[in-house]
Design an enzyme around this catalytic site. Structure first.
Site, PDB file in Angstrom:
ATOM      1  N   ASP A  23      77.037 -73.249  22.280  1.00 49.20           N
ATOM      2  CA  ASP A  23      77.282 -72.565  23.552  1.00 49.20           C
ATOM      3  C   ASP A  23      78.709 -72.735  24.048  1.00 49.20           C
ATOM      4  OD1 ASP A  23      75.005 -71.211  24.387  1.00 49.20           O
ATOM      5  OD2 ASP A  23      74.024 -73.039  25.063  1.00 49.20           O
TER       6      ASP A  23
HETATM    7  C1  BGC Z   1      76.756 -77.653  27.402  1.00 48.95           C
HETATM    8  C2  BGC Z   1      75.953 -77.045  26.299  1.00 48.95           C
HETATM    9  C3  BGC Z   1      74.906 -76.143  26.885  1.00 48.95           C
HETATM   10  C4  BGC Z   1      75.580 -75.117  27.778  1.00 48.95           C
HETATM   11  C5  BGC Z   1      74.637 -74.112  28.406  1.00 48.95           C
HETATM   12  C6  BGC Z   1      77.319 -76.581  28.295  1.00 48.95           C
HETATM   13  O1  BGC Z   1      77.985 -77.143  29.365  1.00 48.95           O
HETATM   14  O2  BGC Z   1      77.791 -78.441  26.850  1.00 48.95           O
HETATM   15  O3  BGC Z   1      75.362 -78.068  25.511  1.00 48.95           O
HETATM   16  O4  BGC Z   1      74.214 -75.507  25.863  1.00 48.95           O
HETATM   17  O5  BGC Z   1      76.294 -75.773  28.786  1.00 48.95           O
HETATM   18  O6  BGC Z   1      73.910 -74.594  29.451  1.00 48.95           O
HETATM   19  C1  NOJ Z   2      72.255 -77.093  24.424  1.00 47.37           C
HETATM   20  C2  NOJ Z   2      71.656 -75.733  24.538  1.00 47.37           C
HETATM   21  O1  NOJ Z   2      70.401 -75.815  25.195  1.00 47.37           O
HETATM   22  C3  NOJ Z   2      71.467 -75.107  23.186  1.00 47.37           C
HETATM   23  O2  NOJ Z   2      70.953 -73.819  23.309  1.00 47.37           O
HETATM   24  C4  NOJ Z   2      72.765 -75.105  22.421  1.00 47.37           C
HETATM   25  O3  NOJ Z   2      72.527 -74.582  21.147  1.00 47.37           O
HETATM   26  C5  NOJ Z   2      73.368 -76.484  22.335  1.00 47.37           C
HETATM   27  N1  NOJ Z   2      73.464 -77.057  23.652  1.00 47.37           N
HETATM   28  C6  NOJ Z   2      74.742 -76.487  21.688  1.00 47.37           C
HETATM   29  O4  NOJ Z   2      75.700 -75.947  22.510  1.00 47.37           O
END
Ligand code: BGC
Ligand code: NOJ
Length: 814
Positions: free
Chosen positions: A487
């Site tokens: 993400d």
């Molecule tokens: C986090 C990710 C997460 C994303 C969406 C980011 O701040 O580092 O792990 O998937 O937010 O909520």
């Molecule tokens: C947490 C999110 O919930 C997931 O969808 C994502 O793949 C990982 N972070 C990596 O960014």
């Protein structure tokens, strides 16, 4: 250093010191009513949706970290001294403190000056309530005269509104008190048909429902004025902050024990029968009273608890293993499976690191969660698949999240995460492999929840696959969109404005940046879809998918290989990400793990090379970091990944979710030693001895462990809600132990460490119990199977004849 120990026989983790480095929590409830409970009784409860139906109040980002919960107070009426048996909130020097977190329950208590008090908290199956069973024992030589005070703070339902809209909310709180039961009915007079209640089994000496009266001005939960005084104010909340508190007087002879039961619950009435009498504003309690009465009786509460235990015995019995490694056994047999239930229920919404407000159920997250859950309650997995697919868009794309209460796509976050659609194929395939229930593919499922738009679920999978083919970039690789699995790799975001969301800001057209990770995922999903099509006798269609898969595999070879490892992406300028040419972020874990697990490079040695590079550049003793070198500054064209300080989260943290991809990849190349070695590095049970460094719970996976660039290398964060649970379960059970579900039945293909002499397992699969025994005779992974003494060819156990209850499968590895 440890703060407790495992009690495997009881399937509990026993915390023996209350001031754990972080709150160590558990989940109560596994169907519709849920609670989070910390080792010092902190936490809150909700019905179905942590945002829209929050029952009790919790303040995140608090000081101390965990404050507010299901607190009980004991007051010694002879000395006026008072304390909390769960240590918080009064934090007295209690003795014999313990918190036993078990499967859906927690038992928390201690002894103070000869008075022992322990509370068993749990949610009975099929009920929307939680029971607190408090047992108080007088170990003194003299009689004790005690007062017990309960406390809960009601949340005004919508957790977001509750923590922001004070000008209104301080004026709307309403309660009723009837027969000693406190009913919280804020907003019931208008549009709500639900209310909460808090009941007590003992005769009350008093009660309170207004926070200010109970706690007192300029005080907090550690020193409520009512408890100090030893007398309730009998307050009735009108506006301000409604709470529930009971006061019970308890006289105990030396050696005597008594039990008091508290029940906190949620109840709904039919709209036409909300009030009693009908023209009044009084809550109709006809249907709730029998429920309350039932669980205030100890025998019924005990029976409900026994039923919960039996339920978990049954769920866990579906897959039990006996390997030479205690940490493997403990995680597979108990805690990892248990965590998979929590991730299935919560997705990434409600933990101590996820406020329950920000996120609903993620499309990619929930589909992946099925990998670790589907064998436990397949009917719920089926329902989840249909709910998820119903939010899919006609293009094949998907809302990134949906709200569990409304089951509608979340507009605030929207879509265009270009990996999302493929996870539906992975989820559905896992479901069919487990159950053999092909009918799910014919289920009519709408797009974007629009009635009339239904097609068979199968077409949703076809559109998922097509989605990528319609969105290929300059190299013929999949366009990344807002982001892929990572993400934080936001290649079309280019955000320079404080506070903007990296996930929803898009400043570029998105026609250039491509993802090698999605390419690997496409290869995997394409093969799964082709196998499904083939089984349904759509031979030509299956062939067409495999042609596309082959093409993508070739494209990865041509444009996605960097010489020693797989590239990560191309950015919006068409430049490489995750290449030796880059100054920072030269190698990423995701494409190494995922391309190999999808089968890319297995035949020509690229897979092995990629895994060697992973070991060389990314592996640490605490797990495999996400990339190297970490980004040391903010790169506008890379996005959130470079917003984290080096070593945290997606910026070179050990992002546990994708460690199992490398384990699986190692298993694919036949290296069981490496696979299990990586498994052990992040296995929380194996890290128990370094709990002071790890800091999070030693019984569940955390989303991340700080990487080698961080000053806190080895420290875990964001426990419980992580795709690590499902993937690690899948990696160890299906790929390392090799008990694999397939469209054709159960396959046995272990890739275990060379030092293991073998292992045993019991797996209940499609109505048959498979007793499995594997013996290692040589160092390799070649398996020879017998089923009930008869030799079978290959590694698939033929589907047993109808009516078969149990079979014995023996395998030898050479
Ligand atoms: C986090 C990710 C997460 C994303 C969406 C980011 O701040 O580092 O792990 O998937 O937010 O909520
Ligand atoms: C947490 C999110 O919930 C997931 O969808 C994502 O793949 C990982 N972070 C990596 O960014």
């Amino acid at each position: 250093m440890q703060f407790g120990h495992f009690d495997d026989a009881n399937r509990e983790y026993v915390i023996t010191q209350p001031d754990t480095p972080l709150p160590w929590i558990n989940y109560l409830g596994c169907q519709a009513y849920f609670g989070l409970i910390s080792n010092t009784a902190g936490g809150y409860s909700f019905y179905r949706d942590a945002r829209l139906r929050r029952i009790s109040r919790y303040r995140y980002n608090n000081v101390p970290f965990d404050f507010g919960g299901r607190y009980l107070y004991i007051r010694d009426n002879q000395s006026s001294e008072f304390w909390s048996p769960s240590w918080q909130p009064t934090r007295n020097q209690v003795e014999k403190y313990s918190c036993r977190h078990g499967m859906g329950y927690s038992i928390i208590g201690s002894e103070y000056k000869g008075i022992e008090a322990r509370t068993r908290y749990f949610v009975p199956l099929d009920e929307n309530l939680e029971i607190w069973q408090l047992t108080v024992t007088n170990h003194r030589k003299t009689a004790a005269s005690l007062s017990i005070f309960s406390s809960i703070e009601f949340c005004l339902w919508d957790a977001q509104d509750d923590s922001t809209n004070f000008q209104r909310n301080f004026s709307i709180g309403q309660v009723e008190i009837e027969d000693g039961v406190i009913y919280h009915k804020t907003e019931y007079r208008e549009r709500r048909d639900h209310f909460a209640y808090f009941a007590c089994s003992a005769k009350l000496a008093g009660y309170d429902t207004q926070r200010d009266s109970f706690v007192g001005p300029y005080r907090s939960w550690d020193k409520p004025v009512v408890v100090e005084r030893g007398e309730s104010a009998n307050s009735v909340a009108h506006g301000w902050a409604p709470i529930g508190s009971h006061h019970v007087k308890l006289d105990l002879k030396p050696g005597e024990s008594q039990q008091i039961i508290f029940v906190l619950g949620y109840h709904e009435n039919p709209v036409a029968e909300k009030f009693d009498p009908p023209d009044s504003q009084i809550v109709n309690k006809k249907t709730v009273k029998p429920v309350i009465a039932k669980y205030l009786k100890a025998a019924n509460a005990d029976a409900a608890f026994d039923r919960l235990r039996a339920y978990w015995d049954e769920l866990l019995s579906i897959c039990q293993v006996e390997t030479p490694d205690v940490h493997t056994n403990r995680m597979v047999n108990i805690w990892n499976a248990y965590q998979c239930m929590a991730t299935f229920n919560m997705s990434r919404s409600a933990s101590f690191y996820e406020s329950g407000i920000g996120r609903g159920l993620g499309f990619r997250d929930s589909n992946q969660d099925l990998l670790g859950f589907v064998h436990m309650v397949p009917s719920r997995a089926r329902e989840r698949i249909v709910d998820l697919a119903s939010t899919q868009l006609p293009t094949g794309g998907a809302y990134h999240q949906y709200q569990p209460l409304t089951k509608r796509g979340n507009n605030d976050v929207g879509g265009n995460f270009n990996d999302d659609p493929h996870w539906l194929i992975i989820g559905v395939s896992a479901y069919i492999k487990e159950t053999g229930d092909w009918s799910i593919l014919d289920e009519p499922v709408p797009y974007d929840n629009q009635p009339g738009s239904e097609t068979p679920l199968y077409e949703h999978l076809q559109r998922s696959f097509q989605y990528t083919l319609d969105r290929l970039g300059p190299h013929g690789l999949p366009l990344i969109g807002r982001a892929d699995w990572n993400d934080c790799l936001n290649l079309n975001c280019f955000s320079d404005t404080p506070g903007q969301s990296f996930q929803t800001t898009t400043n570029k057209e998105g026609k250039v940046a491509e993802s090698i990770f999605i390419a690997g995922l496409f290869v995997l999903a394409g093969q799964e879809l082709a196998a499904i099509a083939d089984h349904r006798c759509h031979k030509d269609e299956a062939k067409r998918y495999l042609v596309e898969v082959k093409k993508m595999d070739e494209t990865i070879h041509k444009y996605g290989w960097d010489g020693e490892w797989f590239l990560r992406a191309y950015d919006d300028f068409g430049k490489k990400v995750g290449s030796n040419e880059c100054e920072e972020g030269k190698i990423f874990i995701e494409p190494q793990g995922f391309c190999v697990l999808a089968g890319v490079g297995l035949e020509d040695g690229l897979a092995k090379k990629a895994l060697d590079s992973t070991r060389k550049h990314l592996a640490t003793k605490h797990g495999i970091v996400l990339q190297q070198p970490a980004y040391s500054r903010y790169y506008l064209h890379l996005g959130e990944i470079s917003s984290y300080p080096p070593g945290y989260k997606e910026n070179a943290g050990i992002f546990c979710h994708n460690n199992p991809w490398v384990m699986i990849a190692e298993a694919k190349v036949g290296n069981g030693d490496n696979a299990h070695d990586y498994y052990s590095r992040i296995n929380p049970s194996a890290r128990e001895a370094i709990s002071d460094l790890h800091r999070c719970e030693p019984y569940v996976y955390s989303q991340m462990i700080a990487g080698k660039d961080a000053p806190t290398h080895g420290e875990a964060k964001n426990s419980w809600l992580t795709g690590t649970a499902a993937w690690n379960y899948y990696a160890i059970v299906q790929q390392i132990l090799g008990i694999q579900t397939s469209l054709d039945g159960l396959q046995i293909a272990p890739v275990i460490p060379t030092s293991w002499k073998g292992f045993k397992a019991t797996r209940k699969y499609r109505g048959v119990t498979y007793k499995i025994e594997i013996e290692r005779l040589g160092k390799g992974n070649n398996i020879a199977l017998t089923v009930d003494g008869k030799k079978v060819d290959g590694n698939t156990v033929p589907i047993p004849a109808n009516g078969t209850k149990e079979i014995t499968v023996r395998g030898t590895l050479t």
